[in-house]
Structure formats: C-alpha cells, structure tokens
Design a protein around this motif. Structure first.
Motif, PDB file in Angstrom:
ATOM      1  N   PRO A   3     -39.506  41.161 -26.376  1.00  0.00           N
ATOM      2  CA  PRO A   3     -40.638  40.336 -26.804  1.00  0.00           C
ATOM      3  C   PRO A   3     -41.673  40.195 -25.692  1.00  0.00           C
ATOM      4  O   PRO A   3     -41.323  39.951 -24.533  1.00  0.00           O
ATOM      5  CB  PRO A   3     -39.991  38.990 -27.136  1.00  0.00           C
ATOM      6  N   ARG A   4     -42.914  40.300 -26.049  1.00  0.00           N
ATOM      7  CA  ARG A   4     -44.001  40.182 -25.060  1.00  0.00           C
ATOM      8  C   ARG A   4     -44.113  38.770 -24.510  1.00  0.00           C
ATOM      9  O   ARG A   4     -44.657  38.547 -23.428  1.00  0.00           O
ATOM     10  CB  ARG A   4     -45.327  40.574 -25.710  1.00  0.00           C
ATOM     11  N   ASP A   5     -43.572  37.774 -25.249  1.00  0.00           N
ATOM     12  CA  ASP A   5     -43.737  36.366 -24.880  1.00  0.00           C
ATOM     13  C   ASP A   5     -42.681  35.853 -23.911  1.00  0.00           C
ATOM     14  O   ASP A   5     -42.619  34.641 -23.639  1.00  0.00           O
ATOM     15  CB  ASP A   5     -43.733  35.488 -26.134  1.00  0.00           C
ATOM     16  N   ILE A   6     -41.831  36.729 -23.373  1.00  0.00           N
ATOM     17  CA  ILE A   6     -40.860  36.291 -22.370  1.00  0.00           C
ATOM     18  C   ILE A   6     -41.608  35.772 -21.140  1.00  0.00           C
ATOM     19  O   ILE A   6     -42.496  36.432 -20.608  1.00  0.00           O
ATOM     20  CB  ILE A   6     -39.919  37.449 -21.979  1.00  0.00           C
ATOM     21  N   TRP A   7     -41.250  34.564 -20.693  1.00  0.00           N
ATOM     22  CA  TRP A   7     -41.915  33.945 -19.550  1.00  0.00           C
ATOM     23  C   TRP A   7     -41.357  34.518 -18.243  1.00  0.00           C
ATOM     24  O   TRP A   7     -40.146  34.616 -18.057  1.00  0.00           O
ATOM     25  CB  TRP A   7     -41.696  32.435 -19.583  1.00  0.00           C
ATOM     26  N   VAL A   8     -42.270  34.916 -17.343  1.00  0.00           N
ATOM     27  CA  VAL A   8     -41.883  35.478 -16.043  1.00  0.00           C
ATOM     28  C   VAL A   8     -42.314  34.500 -14.961  1.00  0.00           C
ATOM     29  O   VAL A   8     -43.506  34.439 -14.609  1.00  0.00           O
ATOM     30  CB  VAL A   8     -42.541  36.856 -15.819  1.00  0.00           C
ATOM     31  N   PRO A   9     -41.386  33.706 -14.407  1.00  0.00           N
ATOM     32  CA  PRO A   9     -41.748  32.683 -13.412  1.00  0.00           C
ATOM     33  C   PRO A   9     -42.465  33.248 -12.186  1.00  0.00           C
ATOM     34  O   PRO A   9     -43.347  32.596 -11.627  1.00  0.00           O
ATOM     35  CB  PRO A   9     -40.389  32.083 -13.025  1.00  0.00           C
ATOM     36  N   ALA A  10     -42.107  34.448 -11.765  1.00  0.00           N
ATOM     37  CA  ALA A  10     -42.673  35.014 -10.533  1.00  0.00           C
ATOM     38  C   ALA A  10     -44.188  35.174 -10.603  1.00  0.00           C
ATOM     39  O   ALA A  10     -44.876  35.089  -9.582  1.00  0.00           O
ATOM     40  CB  ALA A  10     -42.024  36.365 -10.239  1.00  0.00           C
ATOM     41  N   ILE A  11     -44.710  35.390 -11.804  1.00  0.00           N
ATOM     42  CA  ILE A  11     -46.162  35.556 -11.944  1.00  0.00           C
ATOM     43  C   ILE A  11     -46.781  34.432 -12.779  1.00  0.00           C
ATOM     44  O   ILE A  11     -47.981  34.462 -13.061  1.00  0.00           O
ATOM     45  CB  ILE A  11     -46.500  36.925 -12.575  1.00  0.00           C
ATOM     46  N   ARG A  12     -45.949  33.482 -13.194  1.00  0.00           N
ATOM     47  CA  ARG A  12     -46.384  32.374 -14.047  1.00  0.00           C
ATOM     48  C   ARG A  12     -47.196  32.901 -15.234  1.00  0.00           C
ATOM     49  O   ARG A  12     -48.317  32.458 -15.508  1.00  0.00           O
ATOM     50  CB  ARG A  12     -47.203  31.348 -13.258  1.00  0.00           C
ATOM     51  N   ALA A  13     -46.599  33.861 -15.928  1.00  0.00           N
ATOM     52  CA  ALA A  13     -47.268  34.472 -17.075  1.00  0.00           C
ATOM     53  C   ALA A  13     -46.218  35.156 -17.941  1.00  0.00           C
ATOM     54  O   ALA A  13     -45.043  35.238 -17.585  1.00  0.00           O
ATOM     55  CB  ALA A  13     -48.313  35.479 -16.609  1.00  0.00           C
ATOM     56  N   LYS A  14     -46.662  35.640 -19.091  1.00  0.00           N
ATOM     57  CA  LYS A  14     -45.759  36.342 -19.998  1.00  0.00           C
ATOM     58  C   LYS A  14     -45.489  37.764 -19.519  1.00  0.00           C
ATOM     59  O   LYS A  14     -46.247  38.338 -18.732  1.00  0.00           O
ATOM     60  CB  LYS A  14     -46.359  36.379 -21.401  1.00  0.00           C
ATOM     61  N   LEU A  15     -44.417  38.331 -20.057  1.00  0.00           N
ATOM     62  CA  LEU A  15     -44.013  39.680 -19.669  1.00  0.00           C
ATOM     63  C   LEU A  15     -45.104  40.709 -19.959  1.00  0.00           C
ATOM     64  O   LEU A  15     -45.259  41.689 -19.216  1.00  0.00           O
ATOM     65  CB  LEU A  15     -42.721  40.060 -20.414  1.00  0.00           C
ATOM     66  N   ASN A  16     -45.866  40.505 -21.032  1.00  0.00           N
ATOM     67  CA  ASN A  16     -46.889  41.496 -21.383  1.00  0.00           C
ATOM     68  C   ASN A  16     -48.048  41.553 -20.395  1.00  0.00           C
ATOM     69  O   ASN A  16     -48.904  42.431 -20.481  1.00  0.00           O
ATOM     70  CB  ASN A  16     -47.419  41.261 -22.796  1.00  0.00           C
ATOM     71  N   SER A  17     -48.094  40.617 -19.436  1.00  0.00           N
ATOM     72  CA  SER A  17     -49.167  40.645 -18.440  1.00  0.00           C
ATOM     73  C   SER A  17     -48.691  41.170 -17.084  1.00  0.00           C
ATOM     74  O   SER A  17     -49.478  41.250 -16.141  1.00  0.00           O
ATOM     75  CB  SER A  17     -49.780  39.253 -18.275  1.00  0.00           C
ATOM     76  N   ALA A  18     -47.406  41.529 -16.967  1.00  0.00           N
ATOM     77  CA  ALA A  18     -46.881  42.015 -15.685  1.00  0.00           C
ATOM     78  C   ALA A  18     -47.610  43.279 -15.237  1.00  0.00           C
ATOM     79  O   ALA A  18     -47.942  43.433 -14.052  1.00  0.00           O
ATOM     80  CB  ALA A  18     -45.381  42.279 -15.802  1.00  0.00           C
ATOM     81  N   TYR A  19     -47.881  44.168 -16.165  1.00  0.00           N
ATOM     82  CA  TYR A  19     -48.603  45.402 -15.817  1.00  0.00           C
ATOM     83  C   TYR A  19     -49.992  45.063 -15.279  1.00  0.00           C
ATOM     84  O   TYR A  19     -50.436  45.629 -14.272  1.00  0.00           O
ATOM     85  CB  TYR A  19     -48.691  46.299 -17.052  1.00  0.00           C
ATOM     86  N   TYR A  20     -50.677  44.141 -15.935  1.00  0.00           N
ATOM     87  CA  TYR A  20     -52.016  43.747 -15.499  1.00  0.00           C
ATOM     88  C   TYR A  20     -51.990  43.173 -14.086  1.00  0.00           C
ATOM     89  O   TYR A  20     -52.785  43.575 -13.218  1.00  0.00           O
ATOM     90  CB  TYR A  20     -52.599  42.707 -16.462  1.00  0.00           C
ATOM     91  N   TRP A  21     -51.070  42.225 -13.815  1.00  0.00           N
ATOM     92  CA  TRP A  21     -51.037  41.581 -12.504  1.00  0.00           C
ATOM     93  C   TRP A  21     -50.618  42.569 -11.419  1.00  0.00           C
ATOM     94  O   TRP A  21     -51.083  42.483 -10.269  1.00  0.00           O
ATOM     95  CB  TRP A  21     -50.108  40.372 -12.529  1.00  0.00           C
ATOM     96  N   GLY A  22     -49.759  43.514 -11.773  1.00  0.00           N
ATOM     97  CA  GLY A  22     -49.388  44.539 -10.803  1.00  0.00           C
ATOM     98  C   GLY A  22     -50.575  45.398 -10.409  1.00  0.00           C
ATOM     99  O   GLY A  22     -50.742  45.759  -9.239  1.00  0.00           O
ATOM    100  N   LYS A  23     -51.421  45.707 -11.369  1.00  0.00           N
ATOM    101  CA  LYS A  23     -52.611  46.519 -11.083  1.00  0.00           C
ATOM    102  C   LYS A  23     -53.601  45.766 -10.207  1.00  0.00           C
ATOM    103  O   LYS A  23     -54.380  46.378  -9.453  1.00  0.00           O
ATOM    104  CB  LYS A  23     -53.304  46.942 -12.386  1.00  0.00           C
ATOM    105  N   GLN A  24     -53.600  44.446 -10.285  1.00  0.00           N
ATOM    106  CA  GLN A  24     -54.494  43.678  -9.434  1.00  0.00           C
ATOM    107  C   GLN A  24     -54.076  43.769  -7.973  1.00  0.00           C
ATOM    108  O   GLN A  24     -54.910  43.647  -7.070  1.00  0.00           O
ATOM    109  CB  GLN A  24     -54.518  42.203  -9.873  1.00  0.00           C
ATOM    110  N   ARG A  25     -52.791  44.000  -7.744  1.00  0.00           N
ATOM    111  CA  ARG A  25     -52.280  44.086  -6.379  1.00  0.00           C
ATOM    112  C   ARG A  25     -52.502  45.471  -5.781  1.00  0.00           C
ATOM    113  O   ARG A  25     -52.790  45.611  -4.587  1.00  0.00           O
ATOM    114  CB  ARG A  25     -50.785  43.760  -6.354  1.00  0.00           C
ATOM    115  N   ALA A  26     -52.334  46.510  -6.605  1.00  0.00           N
ATOM    116  CA  ALA A  26     -52.489  47.891  -6.122  1.00  0.00           C
ATOM    117  C   ALA A  26     -52.771  48.783  -7.310  1.00  0.00           C
ATOM    118  O   ALA A  26     -52.384  48.479  -8.446  1.00  0.00           O
ATOM    119  CB  ALA A  26     -51.230  48.353  -5.393  1.00  0.00           C
ATOM    120  N   GLU A  27     -53.417  49.915  -7.054  1.00  0.00           N
ATOM    121  CA  GLU A  27     -53.803  50.821  -8.133  1.00  0.00           C
ATOM    122  C   GLU A  27     -52.603  51.258  -8.961  1.00  0.00           C
ATOM    123  O   GLU A  27     -52.666  51.332 -10.177  1.00  0.00           O
ATOM    124  CB  GLU A  27     -54.521  52.036  -7.545  1.00  0.00           C
ATOM    125  N   ALA A  28     -51.501  51.578  -8.301  1.00  0.00           N
ATOM    126  CA  ALA A  28     -50.298  52.016  -9.015  1.00  0.00           C
ATOM    127  C   ALA A  28     -49.296  50.882  -9.183  1.00  0.00           C
ATOM    128  O   ALA A  28     -48.132  51.114  -9.537  1.00  0.00           O
ATOM    129  CB  ALA A  28     -49.645  53.184  -8.270  1.00  0.00           C
TER     130      ALA A  28
END
Length: 376
Positions: free
Chosen positions: A131-156
């Motif tokens: 489910p995309r709505d799984i909460w990820v405490p490390a980024i204080r956001a849902k699982l579906n935004s992990a890719y987005y936040w990772g890209k903010q840190r580095a291109e890959a």
C-alpha cells in the motif's frame, strides 16, 4: 557490387581459423539473429516481474551494451552465470515502482509499489503489492513519497531510499529497482492493441481527477466539480485501451471495497498480468513492428539500476517462470489504520499492526520458500 563480394571472400578463411570457443559463440550469434524477435521478447519479459521486469531489461540492455555485444548477452542468457547477478538464498529481488510522470502535480510520487522476487533455481516469481499509504517515520511521509525524497538528496537517490524502506518492511534485500512512468505504461498498451482485463467487481468513481485541471477554480464552484470526471467499470472480462487501463489502476474514490488502497493494488496486478499475457501472445511476439513500438515507448520512460548481464539472466529466469507467478497484496490483517492526527501530518496512513514488521517478514519469507498453504 565489388565491395560485398570482397567482404564475403575474406570471411571464409577468417571463420576457418576460429577457435572452438569462438565457433560456438558464432553459431550462437547466428542462431540468435535468426530468431531476433524471440530474443527481444526474452529481454522485454525482464522488467515488471512479468511485464515491468521485461520491458525495462530490453531498454537498459540495448542502451548500455549496444548491438556489437549481443554475443556476450546471449552467453549470459544461455548459461545464466550466478556471479553476474545479485541474489540471496537463490532468489533475486526487485522493487517495481510506477510514477505519475510529467503533467501531474506530484510527478515523482510512486502509487504503484511492488516487491518482486524471482527464483534462480526452480522457476517461480512472487509479486507482492505494498500500500502506498504505509507511514515511513524516517521521512515523516508515506511510502509512495520515498522515491521523491530520495531524489531530493541525490540524482540517483530515489531508488536507493525507496529500496531501503521496502527492505525494512518486507525483511528481504532488494537487489534492483525499476521505475516506470505511467505515460509509457499507457502507450505500451496502445501499441500492442489493448489488453483483456478481468474486473472482479463493478464500481463507479465520481471523482477521478482530470489532468491539467487540478487548480481550476470551476467558476466559483465550492465543490470544484469541473476538476473531476466519472469513470465506471462493469464486472467481467473486457478489452481496454491504455487510457482506460490507466483509469482502472489509478481510481481511488469509488464507493465500497474498490475505493480502498488494497483493492487498487490488486487492480494494478491484474493489469500487469493482462499486459504480460498480451505480450506473450502470437499477435505480439510475431510482430516486430509491435515489439519495436514497445521498445520505443520504454527507452526514455524507465529508470533502473539493473546491468545488462543481470538483465539477460533475469530474462531467462522470468521466461521459465511465466506460468508460475504468484500475485498477492499485503493484507490489512498486517496493518493498523490510526486516526488522522498531527502525529502523521493529518494524513490517512497504515502502520504495522504489531508495532513492527516482524509478522510481515515471516509471511514474505514463507512465500519465498514455498511453504505457505495460502496467500495468508
């Protein structure tokens, strides 16, 4: 006319001086080229666990190695050298992400999240939608935004962070990652002439968003009705084009069971399987035009960290397991749905019911070791 004749005459003594090993690869190359459509299909079937896994493989293999290195690729496809691919306990695991893409308010949110595992031994592939709505405490956001936040840190960094968070949930290493733009997904279905989808339950979604009208003021309408359209599906098998398939997998505002994130994940898997079935049908595999059309749509719309040798090996493994694919969705029995509150940024989220993901780890391990009696 002289130039072709000269080349032909010079080729004879060169072949006679080849070593046994070189002769073997030359025969493999000729055989490969005589059945080029089959080889392309093998690569196409390497990316979306049945379909995503397939399409990306051909894209990254051909883009990175080029035509002159086909023989080496064929060797990996035939002999599947274990040293050329990451695995653990005889399985290679993937994260498959589908993002909205350009033209949407949040183009890098990945509403399709699938953990895929392919056996390097007895043919089998396991797909588990998360489910995309799984909460990820490390980024204080849902699982579906992990890719987005990772890209903010580095291109890959998008794939790196998304893979890491999924590893924590499933308790398994994620060796490779694949991201496909939904726009390519839609075009691929149109290129192959549509797909047949089995709709379990009829549903109506009166708030399906219209692309490009997200900020329309609707002439002062407080309900912003002009931003939405109504989509509906009847139960039963039906043929759909790319646009309709996209609506089927992305609809999230239907009433009843089909309005849940779990139901939407199940619909996504249905489309994947339907796409796989169509790609493996004679209407597509005997059509170089359609295969090349798929490649054209995919090559600029897919991101992956897979390397060409691993791609060739996976193509072979996935072809072997095409009739042994298990499709599951992470069940709500493992999840808790807390009240909307500032603790979770006032969002609808899922948490592990036990307070941690240990039960999910046990379930996934059970699935991968083929000792589960059911999907639960």
């Amino acid at each position: 006319m002289d130039k072709p004749n000269s080349s032909t005459q010079e080729a004879v003594p060169i072949r006679q001086n080849l070593s046994p090993r070189d002769k073997f690869f030359l025969r493999a190359k000729r055989r490969f080229l005589r059945h080029i459509w089959l080889a392309r299909l093998g690569l196409v079937v390497a990316v979306v666990a049945s379909v995503y896994l397939a399409i990306v493989v051909i894209g990254f293999a051909l883009t990175r190695i080029g035509i002159p290195n086909y023989v080496h690729l064929v060797s990996d496809f035939i002999f599947t050298p274990a040293a050329q691919i990451h695995s653990q306990e005889g399985r290679t695991n993937f994260l498959i992400l589908g993002k909205a893409g350009a033209g949407h308010d949040a183009p890098d949110l990945t509403d399709t999240i699938i953990f895929a595992s392919v056996s390097q031994g007895k043919p089998s592939t396991v797909l588990v939608s998360l489910p995309r709505d799984i909460w990820v405490p490390a980024i204080r956001a849902k699982l579906n935004s992990a890719y987005y936040w990772g890209k903010q840190r580095a291109e890959a960094g998008g794939l790196v962070l998304a893979k890491s968070e999924v590893e924590a949930i499933v308790g398994q290493p994620v060796h490779y990652g694949i991201v496909i733009d939904f726009s390519a997904f839609k075009q691929i279905i149109d290129v192959i002439g549509g797909i047949d989808v089995d709709v379990d339950r009829a549903f109506v979604d009166n708030k399906y968003p219209i692309v490009g009208r997200e900020n329309d003021e609707c002439g002062g309408d407080r309900e912003f009705k002009c931003r939405y359209q109504t989509v509906s599906f009847s139960a039963g098998t039906q043929k759909v084009d790319g646009e309709t398939a996209l609506k089927f997998v992305r609809s999230r505002n239907a009433e009843g069971e089909e309005g849940t994130d779990i139901a939407r994940a199940a619909r996504q898997q249905k489309i994947i399987v339907a796409l796989k079935n169509k790609i493996l049908s004679p209407a597509v595999i005997f059509s170089p035009k359609k295969l090349l059309g798929v490649w054209k749509e995919v090559k600029d719309s897919v991101e992956s960290d897979i390397d060409p040798s691993a791609a060739a090996i996976l193509a072979r493994r996935i072809l072997a397991s095409r009739n042994e694919v298990r499709q599951l969705v992470l069940s709500e029995e493992f999840l808790a749905n807390p009240q909307v509150s500032p603790r979770y940024d006032n969002q609808y989220v899922f948490l592990p019911k036990e307070g941690n993901w240990s039960k999910v780890h046990e379930w996934i391990n059970c699935l991968l070791n083929s000792n589960c009696l059911s999907g639960k």
